[in-house]
Design a protein around this motif. Structure first.
Motif: not given
Length: 452
Positions: A170-171, A341-342, A163-165, A361-362
């Motif tokens: 994403a950010i 995610v990209s 999740n963090v990765n 992103m949200i």
């Protein structure tokens, strides 16, 4: 290190585990005479609170137990996991994720019924549920080594590294790189420190705060994501039937599979990929959900099992399917080399060029952060079982450190690590569930008799 973890993950997800997870789930489905599907309506009534009793033992309501469990399963498995499945396996991977979810509904019914049926007490005298408790309480103290194994693997499996990765990725891809920021170790560390601060604030407050936060965040984030993906599908409505059929046909032809064969065949490899991504997404048979459902405020194990089985349906059959179709109908699975995610962000940008990726992103931020809260609860329960409830808070410090590690390492490494450990968690969970299945059926017959 990356190669080593990949080899470990591939060995863990060998044929014996697939037989145990899918074969075992299929056996439970047939053994229960398709019971979970016959009582879907009753499960929804229980979830709505029709049978709630404030006098029952436990800590949280059925709804909060389901949202706590869902806040860990509805997350990056639905956004990044599906994207990985399609980028490697093509549309057919989604079909095998469906198979894993349908079988997983039956597995979740059994594991979460057992979590309430055989609740144990921790060293502080509090009632607890989960695979480690139904192993020792249901099978007897001589099976404790199996429970210890589950807890050791569970503490690693509960680390929020995927999740963090993916949140960091994403950010970086959606916010920092387009605005000319230099992305590297320094920016990732800053993101990790921000995440550590938010997570510490919630998880050090315990289960009540976790379940309160999750029950508020999960329904709203699912709704927003649902609306966004529906917009993508409506915008590309003319090709939706074509890709839906492609999911069904490609599942058996494996024409778009790009990975390594499994036992010499690409179809076997595609099935394994779908089951693996399905298990990562809905966690049926892994043993995490019974830890949340074991804390539900009920004295009826069957009710909790029925509520829990809704998890894979919401998670994989609905949300993963929507993500898969969004990636397929926009064509980005063919036109970009993005992964995780990209790739999903590319699908959103394709249909909503200006604001699509920011709305995603949200969702990604909410999914990831809510998952951070639930997983810490699972890890502390495992440590509590091993060394005592008074020392369980030490896990939170390991957990918080892992956030920094996850933000600064490659995605494939983190995904393979959690995949491999999930496989090892499934072994004690499924063995105990298959052995105790007759007890659940007996309890179910008693429950129906009392209901009548």
């Amino acid at each position: 290190m990356n190669e080593l973890i990949k080899t470990f993950s591939d060995y863990a997800w060998g044929l014996p585990l697939v037989i145990l997870l899918i074969g075992g789930g299929l056996y439970l489905l047939i053994y229960s005479r398709f019971l979970p599907f016959r009582f879907l309506g009753h499960a929804i009534q229980v979830l709505r609170g029709k049978y709630d009793n404030p006098e029952d033992s436990g800590e949280i309501s059925h709804f909060k137990a389901l949202t706590t469990a869902l806040s860990s399963t509805i997350g990056m498995g639905n956004i990044a996991g599906v994207a990985v499945a399609i980028s490697v396996g093509g549309p057919g991977a989604m079909f095998w994720m469906w198979v894993s979810a349908i079988i997983g509904m039956s597995t979740k019914f059994f594991t979460c019924s057992l979590a309430v049926l055989y609740r144990g007490k921790d060293s502080a005298g509090n009632i607890q549920g989960g695979p480690m408790y139904f192993i020792t309480e249901g099978l007897g103290k001589q099976w404790k080594p199996l429970a210890i194994l589950f807890c050791i693997f569970g503490m690693i499996g509960a680390l929020p590294v995927v999740n963090v990765n993916q949140l960091t990725q994403a950010i970086n891809d959606i916010v920092l790189i387009p605005y000319g920021f230099e992305v590297g170790l320094q920016s990732n560390l800053i993101l990790a420190i921000i995440l550590v601060s938010i997570t510490a604030l919630i998880i050090l407050g315990g289960l009540k705060r976790i379940s309160d936060t999750a029950s508020k965040m999960v329904p709203s984030m699912v709704f927003l994501y649902f609306i966004l993906v529906l917009f993508i599908l409506i915008s590309n409505y003319e090709v939706v039937p074509k890709y839906f059929m492609m999911i069904l046909t490609d599942a058996f032809s494996a024409e778009n599979y790009k990975g390594e064969p499994f036992y010499g065949g690409v179809l076997g490899a595609l099935i394994l990929l779908g089951i693996r991504r399905g298990a990562f997404s809905n966690e049926a048979g892994i043993g995490t959900a019974p830890m949340a459902h074991g804390a539900a405020k009920t004295n009826e194990p069957i009710r909790e099992g029925l509520v829990a089985m809704l998890g894979p349906a919401i998670d994989t059959l609905v949300i993963c399917t929507l993500t898969a179709l969004a990636i397929l109908v926009t064509g980005v699975w063919h036109t970009t080399t993005d992964n995780g995610v990209s790739l999903t962000a590319s699908a959103f940008s394709h249909t909503m060029p200006v604001y699509g990726k920011y709305l995603l992103m949200i969702c990604v931020a909410t999914f990831s952060i809510s998952s951070l809260f639930s997983y810490s609860y699972y890890g502390t329960k495992c440590l509590s079982f091993l060394i005592g409830a008074d020392k369980k808070h030490y896990y939170n410090y390991i957990y918080i450190l892992s956030i920094i590690l996850a933000a600064t390492t490659p995605f494939s490494m983190m995904l393979n690590l959690i995949d491999g450990v999930f496989a090892l968690m499934a072994i004690p969970t499924m063995i105990a569930t298959l052995m105790l299945a007759p007890k659940v059926i007996k309890e179910f017959k008693d429950y129906i008799h009392r209901m009548k």
